[in-house]
Design a protein around this motif. Structure first.
Motif, PDB file in Angstrom:
ATOM      1  N   THR A   6       0.734  -1.101   0.059  1.00 11.95           N
ATOM      2  CA  THR A   6      -0.126  -0.076   0.152  1.00 11.95           C
ATOM      3  C   THR A   6       0.885   1.350   0.071  1.00 11.95           C
ATOM      4  O   THR A   6       1.728   1.395   0.891  1.00 11.95           O
ATOM      5  CB  THR A   6      -0.760   0.017   1.249  1.00 11.95           C
ATOM      6  OG1 THR A   6      -1.411  -1.375   1.412  1.00 11.95           O
ATOM      7  CG2 THR A   6      -2.021   1.202   1.195  1.00 11.95           C
ATOM      8  N   LEU A  10       1.020   5.980   6.089  1.00 13.79           N
ATOM      9  CA  LEU A  10       0.204   5.676   7.029  1.00 13.79           C
ATOM     10  C   LEU A  10       0.286   6.177   8.270  1.00 13.79           C
ATOM     11  O   LEU A  10       1.355   6.259   9.079  1.00 13.79           O
ATOM     12  CB  LEU A  10       0.771   3.859   7.410  1.00 13.79           C
ATOM     13  CG  LEU A  10      -0.274   3.308   8.487  1.00 13.79           C
ATOM     14  CD1 LEU A  10      -1.495   2.760   7.936  1.00 13.79           C
ATOM     15  CD2 LEU A  10       0.699   2.398   9.228  1.00 13.79           C
ATOM     16  N   LYS A 621       9.573   2.509   5.395  1.00 17.36           N
ATOM     17  CA  LYS A 621       8.586   1.328   5.130  1.00 17.36           C
ATOM     18  C   LYS A 621       8.313   0.725   6.513  1.00 17.36           C
ATOM     19  O   LYS A 621       9.061   0.433   7.490  1.00 17.36           O
ATOM     20  CB  LYS A 621       9.086   0.268   4.148  1.00 17.36           C
ATOM     21  CG  LYS A 621       8.819   0.366   2.813  1.00 17.36           C
ATOM     22  CD  LYS A 621       9.312  -0.898   2.085  1.00 17.36           C
ATOM     23  CE  LYS A 621       9.975  -0.681   0.758  1.00 17.36           C
ATOM     24  NZ  LYS A 621      10.741  -1.847   0.177  1.00 17.36           N
ATOM     25  N   ARG A 644       1.935  -6.837   5.400  1.00 15.25           N
ATOM     26  CA  ARG A 644       1.267  -5.758   4.583  1.00 15.25           C
ATOM     27  C   ARG A 644       2.727  -4.582   4.703  1.00 15.25           C
ATOM     28  O   ARG A 644       3.113  -4.562   5.634  1.00 15.25           O
ATOM     29  CB  ARG A 644       0.177  -4.909   5.035  1.00 15.25           C
ATOM     30  CG  ARG A 644      -1.251  -5.695   4.619  1.00 15.25           C
ATOM     31  CD  ARG A 644      -2.252  -5.006   5.677  1.00 15.25           C
ATOM     32  NE  ARG A 644      -2.015  -5.441   7.104  1.00 15.25           N
ATOM     33  CZ  ARG A 644      -1.585  -4.626   7.903  1.00 15.25           C
ATOM     34  NH1 ARG A 644      -1.602  -3.252   7.546  1.00 15.25           N
ATOM     35  NH2 ARG A 644      -1.512  -4.854   9.247  1.00 15.25           N
ATOM     36  N   THR A 646       3.487  -0.695   3.985  1.00 16.17           N
ATOM     37  CA  THR A 646       3.213   0.534   3.962  1.00 16.17           C
ATOM     38  C   THR A 646       4.238   1.562   4.153  1.00 16.17           C
ATOM     39  O   THR A 646       5.107   1.266   4.673  1.00 16.17           O
ATOM     40  CB  THR A 646       2.149   0.830   4.998  1.00 16.17           C
ATOM     41  OG1 THR A 646       2.730   0.645   6.345  1.00 16.17           O
ATOM     42  CG2 THR A 646       0.901   0.056   5.178  1.00 16.17           C
ATOM     43  N   TYR A 648       5.462   4.960   5.944  1.00 12.95           N
ATOM     44  CA  TYR A 648       5.245   5.817   7.232  1.00 12.95           C
ATOM     45  C   TYR A 648       5.908   7.118   7.075  1.00 12.95           C
ATOM     46  O   TYR A 648       6.974   6.989   6.852  1.00 12.95           O
ATOM     47  CB  TYR A 648       5.629   4.744   8.340  1.00 12.95           C
ATOM     48  CG  TYR A 648       5.296   5.387   9.793  1.00 12.95           C
ATOM     49  CD1 TYR A 648       3.946   5.352  10.091  1.00 12.95           C
ATOM     50  CD2 TYR A 648       6.355   6.044  10.496  1.00 12.95           C
ATOM     51  CE1 TYR A 648       3.724   6.152  11.329  1.00 12.95           C
ATOM     52  CE2 TYR A 648       6.204   6.537  11.819  1.00 12.95           C
ATOM     53  CZ  TYR A 648       4.725   6.533  12.220  1.00 12.95           C
ATOM     54  OH  TYR A 648       4.615   7.010  13.544  1.00 12.95           O
TER      55      TYR A 648
END
Ligand code: AHR
Length: 673
Positions: A6, A10, A621, A644, A646, A648
């Motif tokens: 994704t 986040l 990440k 997962r 994401t 950050y």
């Protein structure tokens, strides 16, 4: 690869409130141990149909009609197979070891015989003139009263169904012999559920007086997980059939007699640095005669006799020593060969050899195996066989383990005898001493070799032993050859995987001494579970990794170059808390790698201080594996538990984060040092 990437900031995990405890301090200026590049590898054993019906791409089961053959050296009496009476090397007693042996039921494993407008009997017999001396049995079909349009059908149901894919091609090879059959032989792929025909190849009647090899290619006209292969006979007669083999052409890297592509890909995605073969207990055998004899795994698969293995079925050894070495080369990993140390499994018969002549034969067997992989074909007969099998260059054999889970003074004697001779002759090989199920980390034998301890325990053990290796003696490098959380965790739930992550972080922190590791066992066919938890599950068409698989993958993909100081590897009492932190630096990418386990059912808020960096990039990440403790992946939901990734955006020299309940989290943060 990590699933579900994704690419979004986040922010939800950002810790807004002040952390309740002191920040965890990370200091890039304080280097710890270099992390072994070979830390993560794979363990293969023929257990739970890991090979036959698993990685090995053969689609028919009991292809040579040898399934019922007794384990080597054992005798049959009234429904049981008995080991030879012998002294058990560990317990110093005679165990009269035996197992139930249902001869008749075993014979028809994988096979059905059906008459359609015909009368037919099918019996597995010892052929008067066998197809090959190593494989004396064959199917005898007596076909009578075939009416117009009728046929006798010999059906193989594969390993709980043959997986067929529309449009794919399958290589068929089988042998037939008959003095009176004059009809046609039709090979058919079919759907075992619906009965639909999915492709045929026809072989016209010809001279079948001697064993005759018939080969052909079948193209599947449909897709099914419940496929069958049938051989159909449309005339009266007596027909002998042997070695019925069906292979997908699309094996891994297109290798003949190779591996299933989807299953092999699961291993590629683990980025293993080495592979151990052939086990496990089967190296020892239930009796010494029953051990894996690597020489019998070479050559045309039709000539390989196979052997009953201690997990309760006969291994074809279609994926033999040569195929194992080839697979290692294909995956660019080192090969680790484990050979019998002159003694069988002490939990079973435990018989052993001890005379100098017998021990010299054991040593010679090791030599021949090493030479098969490494020697020059011009001056070694085993290396010549390797060249004749299509591989003149050496294979990447680097490790040789002497025995598996052998214990006690007898093993010490055997190990010393074998190791001393081989070490002098093969300085390029790293030898391994099997410690087995033990918390002792030190073998009591002097010398330069690795030791191989094994642990199959519950989650408490793996959480509580994050620090196990902190205190380990640094006299021998350690290869944790088998470990898995398999107690009270179903078929392997998330809790099991998270506890393993905590244990792995301890291995990584102590990688100055823990140089290698492999989770075990690697595979199970979903229809056959010989061990409580296995990393990768397979059926005839699908494959998935358990949560533990993703922990292995996350660890391998995020192995730092070296460790760096972290103030709290464990938060609180290591015996009872379930928070762990491990940090390292990746020289290739210039990233700080922070690994955190939260093994509780509550979120974990922590703040961090990073020292020793000129600059910490805000965006990095975060890779997270989390869920409910009891969750498991299944064929229906194969990636319910998967990491997962994401982005950050709130990293810095100070930052906070909320780690989800029951999670393994890896942060990758660009730093300038
Ligand atoms: O991995 C299953 C078994 O566990 C292995 O065969 C043996 O080495 C260990 O006891």
């Amino acid at each position: 690869m990590i699933k579900n990437l994704t690419v979004a900031l986040l922010l939800t995990g950002a810790l807004t409130a002040t952390a309740q405890t002191e920040p965890i301090r990370i200091d890039l200026g304080q280097k710890g141990a270099v992390v072994s590049p070979n830390l993560y590898g794979i363990f293969f054993e023929e257990i739970s149909h890991a090979g036959d019906g698993g990685l090995y791409a053969e689609l028919t089961q009991n292809r040579g009609f040898e399934e019922h053959v007794l384990p080597s050296g054992m005798t049959y009496k009234e429904g049981k197979a008995y080991a030879p009476d012998a002294m058990n090397y560990e317990h110093r007693n005679h165990r009269n070891w035996n197992i139930p042996w249902n001869l008749e039921a075993k014979k028809m494993t994988g096979w059905k015989v059906v008459g359609e407008k015909a009368t037919v009997t099918g019996e597995v017999v010892e052929a008067k003139t066998p197809l090959h001396k190593n494989t004396p049995h064959a199917m005898q079909l007596d076909i009578k009263k075939v009416q117009k349009g009728g046929k006798a059908v010999l059906i193989n149901t594969g390993y709980w169904g043959i997986g067929l894919k529309a449009g794919e091609q399958y290589d068929l090879r089988f042998y037939v012999k008959s003095s009176n059959y004059k009809g046609t032989i039709t090979a058919r792929l079919q759907d075992g559920g619906t009965g639909a025909s999915l492709g045929t190849a026809t072989f016209n009647s010809r001279q079948l007086k001697d064993w005759t090899e018939l080969t052909g290619t079948l193209t599947a006209e449909g897709t099914t997980a419940q496929g069958e292969l049938s051989l159909e006979f449309d005339q009266n007669g007596t027909v002998f059939v042997d070695y019925v083999s069906l292979f997908p052409q699309a094996t891994f890297k297109g290798r003949k007699n190779g591996q299933r592509a989807d299953v092999a890909q699961m291993l590629v995605d683990l980025h293993p640095k080495f592979m151990r073969w052939p086990g496990g207990c089967i190296v020892e055998g239930a009796t010494y005669e029953n051990r894996v004899k690597w020489k019998e795994t070479l050559g045309d698969p039709m000539t390989r006799r196979g052997e009953w293995d201690v997990w309760g079925y006969r291994a074809t050894w279609g994926m033999g020593y040569h195929e194992f070495l080839q697979f290692c080369e294909d995956l660019q990993m080192d090969a680790m060969f484990v050979n019998n140390a002159g003694m069988s499994c002490s939990v079973r018969n435990g018989d052993f050899v001890s005379s100098d002549a017998d021990m010299d034969a054991v040593v010679q067997d090791f030599r021949d195996a090493i030479d098969y992989a490494l020697a020059d074909p011009a001056n070694n007969r085993w290396a010549k066989m390797r060249a004749e099998a299509g591989h003149p260059k050496p294979f990447p054999l680097k490790y040789v383990e002497i025995g598996n889970e052998n214990v006690g003074p007898e093993y010490v004697t055997h190990f010393n005898y074998i190791f001393k001779k081989l070490q002098a002759e093969y300085p390029q090989i790293i030898f391994i001493n099997t410690l087995g199920h033990t918390d002792r980390l030190l073998a009591q034998i002097p010398g330069n070799y690795m030791v191989d301890p094994h642990w199959y325990r519950d989650p408490n053990f793996f959480f509580a032993n994050n620090h196990l290796f902190d205190e380990a003696p640094r006299t021998h490098d350690i290869y944790v050859g088998e470990y898995a959380c398999n107690g009270r965790v179903g078929a392997g739930n998330l809790l099991a995987a998270i506890s393993e992550a905590a244990f792995i972080m301890g291995m990584e922190r102590n990688s100055d001494v823990v140089k290698m590791s492999s989770y075990a066992p690697l595979f199970e066919n979903e229809n056959r579970r010989d061990w409580p938890c296995n990393l990768i599950h397979i059926n005839s068409t699908e494959v998935y990794g358990r949560a533990s698989y993703y922990v292995q993958q996350m660890a391998a993909e995020n192995r730092p170059t070296y460790n760096i100081y972290v103030s709290e590897p464990t938060t609180g009492d290591p015996k009872t808390t379930r928070y762990f932190c491990q940090t390292g630096y990746d020289e290739q990418t210039g990233e700080l790698i922070i690994k955190v386990v939260n093994g509780t059912d509550q979120p974990y808020n922590r703040s961090f201080t990073i020292d020793g960096a000129n600059n910490v990039m805000p965006t990095g990440k975060i890779i997270t594996l989390n869920g409910d403790a009891n969750d498991e992946n299944t064929f229906e939901q194969p990636t319910k538990l998967a990491p997962r990734t994401t982005l950050y955006g709130k990293f810095g020299k100070q930052f906070g984060y909320q780690f989800p309940p029951m999670s393994f989290t890896i942060m990758r943060i660009k730093v300038e040092i």
